[in-house]
Structure formats: structure tokens, C-alpha cells
Design a protein around this motif. Structure first.
Motif, PDB file in Angstrom:
ATOM      1  N   TYR A 310       0.845  -1.195   0.000  1.00 32.53           N
ATOM      2  CA  TYR A 310       0.000   0.000   0.000  1.00 32.53           C
ATOM      3  C   TYR A 310       0.885   1.251   0.000  1.00 32.53           C
ATOM      4  CZ  TYR A 310      -4.309  -2.612   0.708  1.00 32.53           C
ATOM      5  OH  TYR A 310      -5.386  -3.447   0.534  1.00 32.53           O
ATOM      6  N   PRO A 311       0.315   2.403  -0.366  1.00 34.49           N
ATOM      7  CA  PRO A 311       1.108   3.636  -0.340  1.00 34.49           C
ATOM      8  C   PRO A 311       1.818   3.822   0.998  1.00 34.49           C
ATOM      9  CG  PRO A 311      -0.997   4.042  -1.396  1.00 34.49           C
ATOM     10  CD  PRO A 311      -1.060   2.628  -0.871  1.00 34.49           C
ATOM     11  N   GLY A 312       3.050   4.342   0.941  1.00 33.41           N
ATOM     12  CA  GLY A 312       3.852   4.473   2.139  1.00 33.41           C
ATOM     13  C   GLY A 312       4.665   3.226   2.427  1.00 33.41           C
ATOM     14  N   ASN A 313       4.742   2.309   1.426  1.00 31.09           N
ATOM     15  CA  ASN A 313       5.498   1.060   1.557  1.00 31.09           C
ATOM     16  C   ASN A 313       5.012   0.220   2.731  1.00 31.09           C
ATOM     17  OD1 ASN A 313       7.472  -0.687   0.496  1.00 31.09           O
ATOM     18  ND2 ASN A 313       8.977  -0.026   2.015  1.00 31.09           N
ATOM     19  N   ARG A 314       3.697   0.244   2.958  1.00 30.84           N
ATOM     20  CA  ARG A 314       3.082  -0.566   4.017  1.00 30.84           C
ATOM     21  C   ARG A 314       2.627  -1.891   3.407  1.00 30.84           C
ATOM     22  NH1 ARG A 314      -1.364   3.579   5.953  1.00 30.84           N
ATOM     23  NH2 ARG A 314      -1.544   3.689   3.684  1.00 30.84           N
TER      24      ARG A 314
END
Length: 452
Positions: A310-314
Motif C-alpha cells: 500500500y502507499p507508504g510502503n506498508r
């Protein structure tokens, strides 16, 4: 084990031309409506449902119809009749007339004069939904056929000016996703409601847990896990004399063009919850899995694991499984810099624990209440003159499931940009109306299945 497939995930020859023509025609027919009316859609109907309920005019009589009289469809119409007053079931549609009759009898026994379905409004066949949509006595249509039909039924319902309850998932491939996006925009423009069967967005412990996360109670989200692991699911053997199309519709769960596999048809609930928590779909997926215990003839895998980024490298570690004699696990854990949030599926409740594992907050919730609440929110929004339109968020979650399936089926890393902008995958049978459907080639094999 099943026979090795040629490539069930490859696109039908009609995909590019028909999808573009379909969308172009739908946009053209909706231009006038779009220019005369613009209504805000609801990103999360749970946030507005209480306000709409207070403004709803309960004296407005609402007439509903059900398309797809199987177990989930019958459950949906029962929930609507149970929680809503001044509402009547007036029409039923299914390919199997016995299902229509069974639903009419069961609902009449439970709800008495809330059911008024004459024989003339018991519609049967693949085109039965069109008769429901053409029926001037129907205000709201509940769509609960196998998911492969959902985008096109939704689009036609919007064209017909009907309010809609649509079961999840709302699409099983990128072509259907584009149809859903177009239908969402036209519903907003035309003032018709679309509420979807993502009941966790209306379940109190989910709402409270997501709000806690939004408020920063667990700190920054670092990663998450989500599981939908169970033992098995139904399989129906072919009856004597059935055509291939009749059999695939009868045993629809096990054909990808109809169900989208377990990750799309069932585990989309948990994927939708993660998208809700994260605030967007993922950027990419990479996965694996296979088929070990399915009956002969099933296209479904029985185990799939996907890493979504997911966005934010999560990173969200996802798993779904349907294998007998294995340990079940159904729910999600959101890991934060300050605490972790456990959100159990069904009626398991939510709890927050600190970094040492001590519980610092909890909430209970009832899935039965949530199933009913989605139907109350739908009817209340119609009566209040502020119809909820939430198709896009469920289409996003459905395509997130498809994204994971494509990554696992092909063995490739697949991006959100690819499935939304470049993929030509269209699983809808090319000549179903005239020729039926071809026999299945069995489940796909990673490394042989191409990404399209």
C-alpha cells in the motif's frame, strides 16, 4: 487433480472492442442526466446513515425485487423486509423457477403482507432481470446472482433508474471494474442509490476500530495481516441432461468467470476492510498458491497468499484457504508504531493491545445487525432524497482481490496501474447467449498463465 488448462484467464476476443463500445454508449446515454443533476456519493455510508435515518420519510412506500433467489439473495431480502417498514417484495427473478417459488413461500411465511409477488412477477431465465428492471412497480432491485453478472446487471439497473442493493463482489475482472466505475458515475448523476454487501462497514466494532486508527490510537500504520481461512465450501455435481452453461451456473462457485475464485467471492470482505483502514487500494501485489483438494472439475484454487503493498510502503500479508482439516483464521491485525488493532471477522469483536500485548481497548459487534443495517441505510437514503452511492469503493476492493488473484495465477508482480489502465482481461463468455459456454480446462498453472 484437474486437467491442465490452456489458459482460463486469457481475454475473450470481444474484450477490447466490446468494453470500449459498452462504456462509450453508456456515457453517451447518460450525458443529459449528468448535466442536470449532481449528487454527492458516500465514501463510507456508515458515517452518514444516522443523519439520513432522522430525515427519512417512513411513510414513503418502497417496492423491492430480488434477482438471484439463492441463499445469499434470500438472506438479503429477508434482512430488508425485517428491518424496514412500509416496504413490499413485489417481484422475483432466477434461472431456476423452483428457487423463486421457495423464496416467495419462505418470505410469505416470515413476513406476511410485506410479500405480494403474483405468479406474473415470478420471472425466469437469464434475461429475467431485464423484466424486473422494466417493471414500473419496482423501486429497488436486490442483485444477488453469481458475481460475474454483477457489473452488467448494475449498469442496466442504473439505466432503468432503479435503486440498487448489490451483493459483493461487484466485479471479477478489470473489464467489469470499468463498467462499475461508469455505473457509479451515472448513478450519482441520476440520483439512484447503490448500496453494496460489504456489511463490515456498518458493523459497530469495525467502525469503532477504524475510527480509533484514524484518530492515531495505534500510531502510524506499519503493516497488517488479514486472513480468510476455513475448511471447505460447497460443490455441486452435474445433473443428468444439463448443458455446459446450465451446469456452470448451477455450480457457479467453481468457475472463475462467475465467482472470481475464493479471494474475490469470499475473502473480498477482509480485503475491503483493509482498503478501508489503509484509505486506498494497494499499489501492487505478488502472490502464490494452488489447488490441492478441490473436486475434479473445479477451477478454484484452495490456497492463496498475497503480499499487497500500500502507499507508504506498508505491506499487508493476505491469505485465504479452504482446505479440510486445517485451522481456521478469519480477521485482520493492523500493526502500528504505538499499538496493534485486532479486528476479528463475523461477530468476533475488536481489541487494541499495546506493544507488550496488554489489551487497552475493546468493542463488540454483531454481523447480523450489520447485514440488516445496510438495507436500512439504503431505504432511509432513498426516503431522505440523498441516495447513497458506494459502488466505486466496493469495485476498488473487488479489483484489489482480482489484483491478488492475477499475481498468484501468473506468478508475476502486478500493479494497480496495470489492472486499472492496461489489462484487457474480460472473462465474460463471448457467445453465451447463442452458443452457451465451453467446457472448463481446469485450474490455472503459474508460469503458464499469461498476464493480460
Amino acid at each position: 487433480m484437474t486437467n491442465q488448462p490452456s489458459n482460463p484467464e486469457s481475454p475473450q476476443p470481444r474484450a477490447n472492442e466490446n468494453r470500449r463500445d459498452f462504456l462509450r454508449n453508456r456515457v453517451a446515454t447518460s450525458a443529459i442526466a449528468a448535466s442536470t443533476l449532481a449528487i454527492s456519493s458516500s465514501a463510507s455510508a456508515a458515517e452518514t446513515s444516522s443523519e439520513e435515518s432522522t430525515k427519512a420519510d417512513s411513510s414513503q412506500h418502497i417496492r423491492i425485487a430480488l434477482v438471484g433467489c439463492g441463499g445469499r439473495g434470500t438472506g438479503a431480502v429477508n434482512d430488508s423486509l425485517t428491518i424496514n417498514e412500509n416496504i413490499t417484495l413485489v417481484a422475483l427473478a432466477d434461472v431456476d423457477p423452483s428457487k423463486c417459488e421457495r423464496t416467495r413461500r419462505g418470505m410469505s411465511n416470515r413476513h406476511g403482507d410485506k410479500v405480494n409477488v403474483p405468479d406474473s412477477k415470478m420471472y425466469v431465465g437469464l434475461d429475467a432481470y431485464k423484466q424486473v428492471l422494466a417493471d414500473p412497480d419496482v423501486d429497488v432491485v436486490l442483485l444477488a446472482t453469481p458475481p460475474g453478472f454483477r457489473p452488467y446487471h448494475l449498469s442496466d439497473a442504473v439505466d432503468a433508474g432503479k435503486h440498487v442493493f448489490a451483493e459483493k463482489p461487484t466485479c471479477v475482472d478489470p473489464a467489469g471494474y470499468q463498467v462499475c466505475l461508469d455505473a457509479h458515475e451515472r448513478a450519482v448523476a441520476g440520483g439512484t442509490a447503490i448500496v453494496t454487501g460489504t456489511q463490515y462497514r456498518r458493523q459497530s466494532n469495525y467502525i469503532d476500530a477504524v475510527q480509533k486508527i484514524r484518530d492515531g490510537a495505534i500510531g502510524d500504520i506499519v503493516s497488517a495481516t488479514t486472513r480468510y481461512c476455513s475448511n471447505s465450501i460447497w460443490f455441486k455435481n452435474r445433473k443428468p441432461g444439463m448443458s455446459e452453461l446450465e451446469y456452470q451456473l448451477y455450480n457457479w462457485m467453481h468457475f472463475v468467470w462467475l465467482s472470481g475464485d475464493q479471494i474475490t467471492e469470499q475473502a473480498v470482505h477482509n480485503i475491503d476492510a483493509i482498503n478501508w483502514v489503509m484509505g486506498s487500494p494497494p499499489e501492487s501485489a505478488y502472490g502464490a498458491g494452488g489447488q490441492f483438494t478441490r473436486p475434479e472439475g473445479s477451477e478454484m484454487w484452495d490456497s492463496m497468499s498475497v503480499d499487497y503493498v500500500y502507499p507508504g510502503n506498508r505491506v499487508v500479508s493476505f491469505m485465504c484457504r479452504q482446505i479440510p482439516n486445517t485451522q481456521g483464521d478469519n480477521g485482520s491485525v493492523i500493526y502500528g508504531t504505538e499499538a496493534n488493532m485486532h479486528i476479528d471477522a463475523m461477530s468476533g469483536g475488536s481489541r487494541m493491545v499495546d506493544r507488550q500485548g496488554k489489551e487497552i481497548w475493546s468493542a463488540s459487534g454483531s454481523i447480523a445487525d450489520a447485514y440488516k443495517q445496510e438495507h436500512k441505510d439504503l431505504i432511509d437514503s432513498i426516503r431522505a432524497g440523498k441516495p447513497i452511492v458506494e459502488l466505486k469503493q466496493t469495485a476498488d476492493s473487488s479489483l484489489t482481490a482480482v489484483l491478488g488473484r492475477l499475481a498468484a495465477y501468473t506468478g508475476q508482480k502486478v500493479t494497480w496501474d496495470f489492472v486499472t489502465d492496461k489489462s484487457t482481461l474480460d472473462l465474460w463468455p463471448k457467445n453465451m447467449e447463442t452458443e452457451g459456454v465451453p467446457p472448463s480446462d481446469g485450474c490455472v498453472i503459474p508460469g503458464r498463465t499469461k498476464l493480460v
